[in-house]
Scaffold this active site. Structure first.
Site, mmCIF file in Angstrom:
data_model
loop_
_atom_site.group_PDB
_atom_site.id
_atom_site.type_symbol
_atom_site.label_atom_id
_atom_site.label_comp_id
_atom_site.label_asym_id
_atom_site.label_seq_id
_atom_site.Cartn_x
_atom_site.Cartn_y
_atom_site.Cartn_z
ATOM 1 N N GLY A 20 0.823 -0.970 -0.001
ATOM 2 C CA GLY A 20 -0.465 0.069 -0.197
ATOM 3 C C GLY A 20 1.339 1.303 -0.017
ATOM 4 O O GLY A 20 1.681 1.224 -0.570
ATOM 5 N N CYS A 21 0.306 2.126 0.546
ATOM 6 C CA CYS A 21 0.888 3.379 0.416
ATOM 7 C C CYS A 21 2.099 3.875 1.359
ATOM 8 O O CYS A 21 2.136 3.053 2.605
ATOM 9 C CB CYS A 21 -0.009 5.058 1.010
ATOM 10 S SG CYS A 21 0.994 6.322 1.563
ATOM 11 N N PHE A 22 3.138 3.975 0.800
ATOM 12 C CA PHE A 22 4.749 4.206 1.670
ATOM 13 C C PHE A 22 4.639 4.758 3.095
ATOM 14 O O PHE A 22 5.211 4.485 3.598
ATOM 15 C CB PHE A 22 5.913 4.028 1.038
ATOM 16 C CG PHE A 22 6.067 5.465 -0.279
ATOM 17 C CD1 PHE A 22 5.225 6.361 0.006
ATOM 18 C CD2 PHE A 22 6.401 5.410 -1.572
ATOM 19 C CE1 PHE A 22 5.308 8.060 -0.518
ATOM 20 C CE2 PHE A 22 6.316 6.622 -2.256
ATOM 21 C CZ PHE A 22 5.595 7.507 -2.265
ATOM 22 N N TRP A 23 3.797 5.336 3.049
ATOM 23 C CA TRP A 23 3.952 6.795 4.311
ATOM 24 C C TRP A 23 3.689 5.354 4.919
ATOM 25 O O TRP A 23 3.883 5.907 6.813
ATOM 26 C CB TRP A 23 2.670 7.808 4.695
ATOM 27 C CG TRP A 23 2.708 8.541 3.475
ATOM 28 C CD1 TRP A 23 4.266 8.561 2.540
ATOM 29 C CD2 TRP A 23 2.065 9.054 2.582
ATOM 30 N NE1 TRP A 23 4.294 9.859 1.326
ATOM 31 C CE2 TRP A 23 2.709 9.902 1.501
ATOM 32 C CE3 TRP A 23 0.877 9.635 2.471
ATOM 33 C CZ2 TRP A 23 1.775 10.902 0.445
ATOM 34 C CZ3 TRP A 23 0.202 10.796 1.970
ATOM 35 C CH2 TRP A 23 1.254 12.069 0.797
#
Length: 190
Positions: A20-23
């Site tokens: 998913g989102c790397f954040w």
């Protein structure tokens, strides 16, 4: 003197994960004992030096990843994978929550034969345990060239904890990690 600071680069290992989102991944892995660095980036596609905008189109073949440098004497690759499989859904192909596209696929990019073996073992153990009602679709591939994301993506949650996405998506994943893996949290985050 701090023993970790005396480690030579050859004593450290890398783990490269996309879920998913790397954040979300970055915020979690930054808080783990033995993790030396976490860099958000892109990997898995043929296009060199992709931009965030290009990756977001889903046409570059790259996944959003975190590239983790860690001390295996403090935290194991298996530990990092166990966290990985708790903080994202490995049964959804090319999406996590509201984030859709191949750039959000679940993927483990391995840096050694041992990491490949461990990754396959962990996936098989999860499949055998029937924890998930759907099949695990996490890809396991040899690490390709890894491209760091733009500077404004690095350390994102720490810099923007009150941003809407961070509050709605990143913070709950971080809380889930902290509740389940208390023993692995670095002292400065306890």
């Amino acid at each position: 003197m701090n023993e970790k600071l005396n480690k030579t680069p050859s004593e450290l290992e890398r783990a490269t994960l996309g879920g998913g989102c790397f954040w979300c991944l970055e915020a979690v892995y930054q808080q783990i004992q033995g993790v030396q660095s976490v860099v958000s980036g892109y990997a898995g596609g043929p296009r060199p030096n992709p931009s965030y905008e290009a990756v977001c189109t889903g046409t570059t073949g790259h996944a959003e990843i975190v590239d983790i440098v860690f001390d295996p004497q403090i935290v194991s690759f298996r530990d990092l994978l166990e966290i990985f499989f708790v903080i994202h859904d490995p049964t959804t192909l090319n999406y996590q929550g509201n984030d859709h596209g191949t750039q959000y696929r679940s993927v483990i990019f391995t840096h050694s034969d041992l990491q490949t073996t461990i990754a396959h073992e962990v996936v098989q153990e999860l499949a055998d345990s029937k924890i998930y009602t759907s099949p695990i679709v996490t890809q396991i591939d040899v690490a390709p060239i890894i491209y760091p994301a733009e500077e404004y993506h690095q350390n994102y949650f720490v810099q923007h904890p009150n941003q809407g996405y961070c509050m709605a998506v990143v913070a709950p994943k971080l809380a889930k990690f902290r509740a389940k893996f208390k023993a692995l949290i670095a002292p400065q985050y306890s």
